[in-house]
Motif scaffolding. Structure first.
Motif, PDB file in Angstrom:
ATOM      1  N   GLU A  30       0.845  -1.206   0.000  1.00  0.00           N
ATOM      2  CA  GLU A  30       0.000   0.000   0.000  1.00  0.00           C
ATOM      3  C   GLU A  30       0.879   1.254   0.000  1.00  0.00           C
ATOM      4  O   GLU A  30       0.577   2.229  -0.692  1.00  0.00           O
ATOM      5  CB  GLU A  30      -0.925  -0.040   1.231  1.00  0.00           C
ATOM      6  CG  GLU A  30      -1.900   1.107   1.340  1.00  0.00           C
ATOM      7  CD  GLU A  30      -1.334   2.304   2.098  1.00  0.00           C
ATOM      8  OE1 GLU A  30      -1.696   3.431   1.747  1.00  0.00           O
ATOM      9  OE2 GLU A  30      -0.518   2.112   3.013  1.00  0.00           O
ATOM     10  N   ARG A  34       1.480   4.846  -2.880  1.00  0.00           N
ATOM     11  CA  ARG A  34       1.256   6.250  -2.515  1.00  0.00           C
ATOM     12  C   ARG A  34       2.114   7.190  -3.344  1.00  0.00           C
ATOM     13  O   ARG A  34       3.109   6.772  -3.934  1.00  0.00           O
ATOM     14  CB  ARG A  34       1.649   6.481  -1.055  1.00  0.00           C
ATOM     15  CG  ARG A  34       0.818   5.778  -0.058  1.00  0.00           C
ATOM     16  CD  ARG A  34       1.259   6.286   1.303  1.00  0.00           C
ATOM     17  NE  ARG A  34       0.937   5.367   2.358  1.00  0.00           N
ATOM     18  CZ  ARG A  34       1.413   5.481   3.592  1.00  0.00           C
ATOM     19  NH1 ARG A  34       2.247   6.451   3.898  1.00  0.00           N
ATOM     20  NH2 ARG A  34       1.063   4.627   4.523  1.00  0.00           N
TER      21      ARG A  34
ATOM     22  N   GLY B  67     -11.716   6.811   6.648  1.00  0.00           N
ATOM     23  CA  GLY B  67     -10.500   6.080   6.290  1.00  0.00           C
ATOM     24  C   GLY B  67      -9.977   5.320   7.493  1.00  0.00           C
ATOM     25  O   GLY B  67     -10.382   5.576   8.631  1.00  0.00           O
ATOM     26  N   ARG B  88      -3.550  -3.026   7.015  1.00  0.00           N
ATOM     27  CA  ARG B  88      -3.421  -2.254   5.790  1.00  0.00           C
ATOM     28  C   ARG B  88      -4.170  -0.927   5.942  1.00  0.00           C
ATOM     29  O   ARG B  88      -5.355  -0.899   6.267  1.00  0.00           O
ATOM     30  CB  ARG B  88      -4.004  -3.041   4.614  1.00  0.00           C
ATOM     31  CG  ARG B  88      -3.645  -2.461   3.274  1.00  0.00           C
ATOM     32  CD  ARG B  88      -4.244  -3.308   2.163  1.00  0.00           C
ATOM     33  NE  ARG B  88      -4.269  -2.567   0.916  1.00  0.00           N
ATOM     34  CZ  ARG B  88      -3.325  -2.635  -0.015  1.00  0.00           C
ATOM     35  NH1 ARG B  88      -2.303  -3.412   0.153  1.00  0.00           N
ATOM     36  NH2 ARG B  88      -3.412  -1.933  -1.122  1.00  0.00           N
ATOM     37  N   THR B  89      -3.441   0.164   5.723  1.00  0.00           N
ATOM     38  CA  THR B  89      -4.065   1.485   5.732  1.00  0.00           C
ATOM     39  C   THR B  89      -4.974   1.626   4.521  1.00  0.00           C
ATOM     40  O   THR B  89      -4.645   1.168   3.437  1.00  0.00           O
ATOM     41  CB  THR B  89      -2.962   2.563   5.703  1.00  0.00           C
ATOM     42  OG1 THR B  89      -2.264   2.517   6.957  1.00  0.00           O
ATOM     43  CG2 THR B  89      -3.529   3.952   5.501  1.00  0.00           C
ATOM     44  N   ASP B  90      -6.139   2.246   4.720  1.00  0.00           N
ATOM     45  CA  ASP B  90      -7.070   2.435   3.603  1.00  0.00           C
ATOM     46  C   ASP B  90      -7.692   3.822   3.718  1.00  0.00           C
ATOM     47  O   ASP B  90      -8.603   4.037   4.519  1.00  0.00           O
ATOM     48  CB  ASP B  90      -8.143   1.340   3.657  1.00  0.00           C
ATOM     49  CG  ASP B  90      -9.144   1.479   2.516  1.00  0.00           C
ATOM     50  OD1 ASP B  90      -8.818   2.153   1.514  1.00  0.00           O
ATOM     51  OD2 ASP B  90     -10.261   0.934   2.631  1.00  0.00           O
ATOM     52  N   PRO B  92      -9.479   6.094   1.258  1.00  0.00           N
ATOM     53  CA  PRO B  92      -9.972   6.118  -0.123  1.00  0.00           C
ATOM     54  C   PRO B  92     -10.414   7.510  -0.593  1.00  0.00           C
ATOM     55  O   PRO B  92     -11.367   7.622  -1.359  1.00  0.00           O
ATOM     56  CB  PRO B  92     -11.167   5.153  -0.065  1.00  0.00           C
ATOM     57  CG  PRO B  92     -11.676   5.286   1.331  1.00  0.00           C
ATOM     58  CD  PRO B  92     -10.501   5.635   2.208  1.00  0.00           C
TER      59      PRO B  92
END
Lengths: 311, 184
Positions: A30, A34, B67, B88-90, B92
């Motif tokens: 992830e 970015r 988020g 997991r960072t989310d 959006p």
């Protein structure tokens, strides 16, 4: 957190730790999507890439991984290392230790060199490929790529095709597949298999066309002419005809099956150009996964001991 | 170390009332909910963010984006201890130009919030970052304060504060825990 201080062989990790590395890599993937691909996680740590054998993708991948974690990355290549002046590996290890580095990634043409280095220094050591032995982070990034594409690892049938006897990639991937519950099948002419293929712990096949319909993954190895003693097959053209992945063979794979290759590819030998560039080929996906997986390995090796989090 | 419940300082109704009040305060302080976004710090801050967004939908009829943020990689103590559970960072949505309301369950030393602010800044440049927490238990080690607090709960450093949420823990409550053997 890993139970080992070094990752030399894939067997240094337990099956649970392999899955943990892949899960951690998910979070780092992830970060790589970015705009600002940088984390402060390993600020102040020093990573040395000691590459005593040529490498482009592995060295660059480790370097990018270290830099994205804010570690200081230093590269040594064979030509700039004192080993060309006759310095022993143990002395190199002591020299690097004296510079207080935290992690050394080592690639060496001789199997066992990373283990010698690990025994001679306090830093963590990661094997970036040693001779014809192992390349554990390649196996991890391959598992990560398979899991991402197919949603699982357990129960997959993976055909590892080609130059098994000279391949450190196969040396790590075959046991790694077994550890996570997948079934490796090595497919090669007898001249490219070790003298006792039973020690691989994988099914052995000589006819690629026979196993194709059973495969979820066709993993093609580079034919390493530089390591082969003499010509292990009558001609490159014959090898390509019998063991090369071409469009007709790819069409005989299961629905959803994928094609992988650790690179660099010999287009027209183990893989045809149209297969390499097809949407079933995950060659570039493997490269992309490499950065996230190597970030995960560095994070888990240098992260210290686990305990509860303060709020 | 084993812990046992010393006191329940908020029950389900108290949690619900506190979150409703915070939602009203957020709307009032920001003169509406336009350009707002909630970011829940994983794991239990996610529930605070989702609940606040739901409350604001009821109050204002506005859908505020939510988020999720994992701050494991931004902690300042990775060399000493590492978060074994990385999520997991989310996020959006673009954080640029928004008012980001960071949400967490318990505010303690402030180091998590510092890490969260660093992480948010890596996603863009919000106009403003605010902080909403269900419980502030004190013991700050950094000059950080919450803009919206469900309940201030003075605690001893030896105690732990545990927020429970129905989605994850079966019921809403806030408990003070103490090490087994302490306080007898």
């Amino acid at each position: 957190m890993l139970s080992c201080r070094h990752v030399i062989d894939i067997e240094d990790l337990t099956p649970e730790e392999i899955v943990h590395v892949l899960d951690t890599a998910d979070a780092f993937a992830e970060v790589n999507e970015r705009q600002i691909k940088k984390l402060p996680t390993l600020r102040g740590r020093t990573v040395i890439n000691l590459f005593l054998e040529p490498s482009t993708r592995t060295r660059t991948s480790f370097e990018i991984a270290a830099k994205r974690l804010s570690a200081d990355a230093v590269n040594f290549s064979a030509s700039s290392s004192a080993t060309v002046k006759g310095e022993s590996l143990r002395d190199t290890a002591k020299t690097l230790s004296a510079m207080a580095c935290d992690l050394v990634v080592v690639r060496h043409k001789y199997a066992g060199a990373p283990r010698i280095l690990a025994e001679s220094m306090d830093s963590c050591v990661v094997n970036g490929g040693d001779g014809m032995h192992q390349h554990p982070t390649q196996a991890l990034l391959d598992l990560y790529t398979m899991r991402k594409a197919l949603g699982r690892l357990e129960g997959l049938t993976v055909g590892v095709v080609g130059d098994i006897s000279h391949s450190r990639v196969a040396g790590s991937l075959v046991p790694a597949l077994r550890m996570v519950g997948a079934t490796p099948v090595v497919v090669a002419p007898p001249t490219l298999l070790p003298s006792r293929p039973d020690v691989l712990g994988a099914e052995v096949a000589h006819d690629l066309d026979e196993v194709l319909p059973d495969l979820d993954v066709a993993y093609l190895l580079r034919v390493q002419m530089e390591r082969a003693e003499g010509m292990p097959f009558p001609s490159v053209r014959e090898y390509a005809r019998l063991y090369g992945m071409n469009r007709a063979r790819m069409d005989r794979l299961r629905d959803g099956a994928i094609v992988m290759h650790p690179g660099p590819m010999n287009r027209g030998v183990e893989i045809s150009a149209d297969v390499a560039d097809s949407d079933r080929s995950l060659v570039l996906g493997q490269v992309e996964s490499g950065v996230a997986v190597r970030m995960a390995i560095m994070y888990l090796l240098l992260g210290g001991e686990a305990s509860g989090a303060a709020a | 170390m084993e812990h046992r419940t010393k006191a329940v300082v908020m029950d389900a109704e108290a949690v619900s009332r506190a979150l409703t009040r915070i939602a009203h305060e957020v709307v009032e302080a920001n003169k509406g909910a336009e350009r707002l976004a909630f970011v829940g710090i994983l794991t239990r801050g996610a529930h605070v963010a989702a609940r606040l967004a739901a409350r604001i939908r009821e109050i204002e009829g506005t859908d505020v984006p939510v988020g999720l943020l994992d701050i494991s990689f931004y902690r300042d103590d990775v060399g000493v201890r590492l978060n074994p559970e990385v999520h997991r960072t989310d996020i959006p949505f673009s954080v640029d130009g928004r008012t980001i309301v960071l949400c967490d369950d318990v505010l303690y030393t402030g180091r998590t919030i510092r890490a969260a602010m660093d992480a948010i800044m890596d996603y863009g440049r919000p106009d403003c970052i605010q902080l909403a927490v269900l419980v502030d238990r004190g013991h700050r080690e950094l000059p950080i304060r919450a803009d919206y607090v469900g309940k201030n709960v003075p605690t001893s450093a030896k105690e732990r504060v545990k927020a429970r949420f129905a989605e994850e823990d079966g019921a809403d409550a806030v408990d003070i825990l103490e090490a087994a053997g302490e306080g007898e």
